[in-house]
Design a protein around this motif. Structure first.
Motif, mmCIF file in Angstrom:
data_model
loop_
_atom_site.group_PDB
_atom_site.id
_atom_site.type_symbol
_atom_site.label_atom_id
_atom_site.label_comp_id
_atom_site.label_asym_id
_atom_site.label_seq_id
_atom_site.Cartn_x
_atom_site.Cartn_y
_atom_site.Cartn_z
ATOM 1 N N GLU A 88 1.142 -1.341 0.205
ATOM 2 C CA GLU A 88 0.039 -0.088 -0.156
ATOM 3 C C GLU A 88 0.715 1.061 0.110
ATOM 4 O OE1 GLU A 88 -0.407 -2.765 1.855
ATOM 5 O OE2 GLU A 88 -2.335 -3.158 2.489
ATOM 6 N N ALA A 113 -7.142 -2.292 -2.712
ATOM 7 C CA ALA A 113 -7.503 -1.444 -4.067
ATOM 8 C C ALA A 113 -6.108 -0.514 -4.007
ATOM 9 C CB ALA A 113 -8.539 -0.721 -3.979
ATOM 10 N N VAL A 114 -5.855 0.046 -2.828
ATOM 11 C CA VAL A 114 -4.539 0.981 -2.904
ATOM 12 C C VAL A 114 -3.250 0.060 -3.076
ATOM 13 C CG1 VAL A 114 -3.108 2.152 -1.143
ATOM 14 C CG2 VAL A 114 -5.602 2.301 -1.049
ATOM 15 N N VAL A 116 -3.111 -2.666 -5.289
ATOM 16 C CA VAL A 116 -2.729 -2.683 -6.669
ATOM 17 C C VAL A 116 -2.658 -1.218 -7.340
ATOM 18 C CG1 VAL A 116 -4.174 -3.807 -8.864
ATOM 19 C CG2 VAL A 116 -4.274 -4.997 -6.498
ATOM 20 N N GLY A 117 -3.149 -0.196 -6.907
ATOM 21 C CA GLY A 117 -3.039 1.142 -7.365
ATOM 22 C C GLY A 117 -1.667 1.278 -7.205
ATOM 23 N N GLU A 118 -0.764 0.967 -6.255
ATOM 24 C CA GLU A 118 0.674 1.240 -5.954
ATOM 25 C C GLU A 118 1.409 0.368 -7.198
ATOM 26 O OE1 GLU A 118 1.418 4.162 -4.538
ATOM 27 O OE2 GLU A 118 2.841 3.032 -3.312
ATOM 28 N N ARG A 120 0.562 -0.419 -9.936
ATOM 29 C CA ARG A 120 0.582 0.114 -11.272
ATOM 30 C C ARG A 120 1.339 1.498 -11.218
ATOM 31 N NH1 ARG A 120 -3.887 3.891 -14.177
ATOM 32 N NH2 ARG A 120 -2.665 4.224 -16.108
ATOM 33 N N ARG A 121 1.460 2.206 -10.108
ATOM 34 C CA ARG A 121 2.136 3.405 -10.013
ATOM 35 C C ARG A 121 3.495 3.245 -10.243
ATOM 36 N NH1 ARG A 121 5.326 5.542 -6.872
ATOM 37 N NH2 ARG A 121 5.067 3.995 -4.931
ATOM 38 N N LEU A 174 -9.997 -5.882 -9.614
ATOM 39 C CA LEU A 174 -8.910 -4.929 -9.001
ATOM 40 C C LEU A 174 -7.960 -4.440 -9.890
ATOM 41 C CD1 LEU A 174 -8.063 -7.028 -5.648
ATOM 42 C CD2 LEU A 174 -8.857 -4.594 -5.626
ATOM 43 N N GLN A 177 -9.904 -1.584 -11.788
ATOM 44 C CA GLN A 177 -10.160 -0.598 -10.788
ATOM 45 C C GLN A 177 -8.964 0.309 -10.660
ATOM 46 O OE1 GLN A 177 -11.591 -1.982 -6.875
ATOM 47 N NE2 GLN A 177 -11.293 -0.135 -6.148
ATOM 48 N N ALA A 178 -7.802 -0.435 -10.805
ATOM 49 C CA ALA A 178 -6.380 0.550 -10.606
ATOM 50 C C ALA A 178 -6.036 1.010 -11.981
ATOM 51 C CB ALA A 178 -5.471 -0.460 -10.178
ATOM 52 N N CYS A 180 -5.744 -0.489 -15.004
ATOM 53 C CA CYS A 180 -5.029 -1.246 -15.938
ATOM 54 C C CYS A 180 -5.671 -1.720 -17.180
ATOM 55 C CB CYS A 180 -4.684 -2.762 -15.158
ATOM 56 S SG CYS A 180 -3.427 -2.569 -14.034
#
Ligand SMILES: C[S@@+](CC[C@H](N)C(=O)[O-])C[C@H]1O[C@@H](n2cnc3c(N)ncnc32)[C@H](O)[C@@H]1O
Length: 252
Positions: A88, A113-114, A116-118, A120-121, A174, A177-178, A180
Motif C-alpha cells: 500500500e 485497491a490501494v 494494486v494501485g501502487e 500500477r504507479r 482490482l 479499478q487500478a 490497468c
C-alpha cells in the motif's frame, strides 16, 4: 496478518506450493524481455527465484513487511534490491518497473485497491501487472482440506474465502479499478506429491498463516480432533494434491 515466522516454517508450510506456482505464474504474466521487475510480498523468495533466473538478480527488486522474510531473501539473493515495506506504500519511484507481480499477497493487503494501485504507479506505462491468489472460495487452495477438517472438528473455520482475490473475477476487477488495460484472467494449477499424511499435516503445526494460527489457538484435545478429521480426508500411503490459484494480468 503477520508473517513474523521463521523462513524455514514458511517454506515447509507454503513454499512447497508457491515455488512451483511461481513457475506457472511467471509464464501466465507474459513477462517482458528485459527491464527491472518487482516482486511484491516476496516472502522467502519463491517468485524472486524465478525472476532472478530470468532477468538477473540485479534487475530484480523485492518488498515484504516481514522482517524475518526480508532478512532471508536478502541473504538468499545478495544482488536483489530487497526492501522492507507494504504494497500500500511501495518504497519505489513512479514508472521504474517493466513488470510488477504479487504472488499470494493481495488477500493479505490491508487495502487491496490501494496496493494494486501502487503496483500500477511503480510500473512503466505499458508494463505488466499481475497477481494471483489461491481459490479459497472453490476449496482448491492447499489449506482447503485443513479448513474442512477444522470446521468438522470445531464447528468453525476462517477459511480465507472472504479475502480479496479468493473468488473468481476479483483480481481482474482490482486491476481494472487500478486503471490497468488488457486485463486477462486465468487459473493456475500445480500438483504436490506427499509420501503420506504426516508430511502433509506437520507444517500446519508450525503456526504459519491463518491456518496455523487457528490450529495453535486450540488446546491439545482440539488439535487432536482436527488432526483426526484431516487424517480421514486422505488415503493411506502416498498421495498427490492438486491446487489452483486465480490469476489476473494487465498493462499499466
Ligand atoms: C502467502 S505469503 C506469499 C509469499 C511469496 N510471494 C510466495 O509466493 O511464497 C504472503 C506474503 O505477503 C506478505 N504481506 C502481507 N501483507 C502485505 C502487504 N500489505 N503488502 C505486501 N506484502 C504483504 C507477507 O509478509 C508474506 O510474505
Amino acid at each position: 496478518m503477520s508473517f513474523e515466522v521463521p523462513a524455514e516454517a514458511y517454506d515447509a508450510f507454503m513454499g512447497r506450493y508457491s515455488r512451483p506456482l511461481a513457475e506457472v505464474f511467471a509464464e501466465f504474466a507474459g513477462l517482458p524481455e528485459d527491464g527491472r521487475v518487482l516482486d511484491v510480498g516476496s516472502g522467502t523468495g519463491a517468485l524472486t527465484t524465478v525472476l532472478a533466473r530470468r532477468f538477473g538478480e540485479s534487475e530484480v527488486a523485492a518488498v515484504d513487511p516481514s522482517a524475518s522474510f526480508v532478512a532471508t531473501a536478502a541473504a538468499r539473493f545478495p544482488w536483489v534490491d530487497v526492501r522492507h515495506g507494504h504494497a500500500e506504500d511501495l518504497p519505489f519511484d513512479d514508472h521504474v518497473f517493466a513488470a510488477t507481480l504479487a504472488q499470494l499477497v493481495v488477500h493479505f493487503m490491508g487495502d487491496p485497491a490501494v496496493g494494486v494501485g501502487e503496483m500500477r504507479r511503480v510500473t512503466r506505462p505499458g508494463g505488466v501487472i499481475a497477481a494471483c491468489v489461491w481459490d479459497f472460495e472453490g476449496g482448491r487452495a492447499p489449506q482447503s482440506r485443513f479448513f474442512q477438517a477444522l470446521r468438522e472438528a470445531t464447528g468453525a473455520a476462517a477459511d480465507e474465502s472472504d479475502r480479496a482475490g479468493a473468488r473468481r473475477g476479483q483480481l481482474g476487477a482490482l486491476l481494472k479499478q487500478a486503471g490497468c488495460s488488457d486485463v486477462v484472467e486465468g487459473e493456475l494449477t500445480i500438483e504436490q506429491a506427499f509420501e503420506g499424511f504426516d508430511e502433509w499435516w506437520e507444517p500446519y503445526t508450525l503456526g504459519v498463516a491463518p491456518a496455523g494460527a487457528q490450529l495453535a489457538a486450540l488446546d491439545d484435545a482440539g488439535r487432536d480432533r482436527v488432526h483426526d478429521a484431516a487424517r480421514a480426508l486422505f488415503p493411506p500411503g502416498p498421495f498427490t494434491v492438486a491446487v489452483t490459484a486465480w490469476a489476473a494480468r494487465g498493462r499499466a
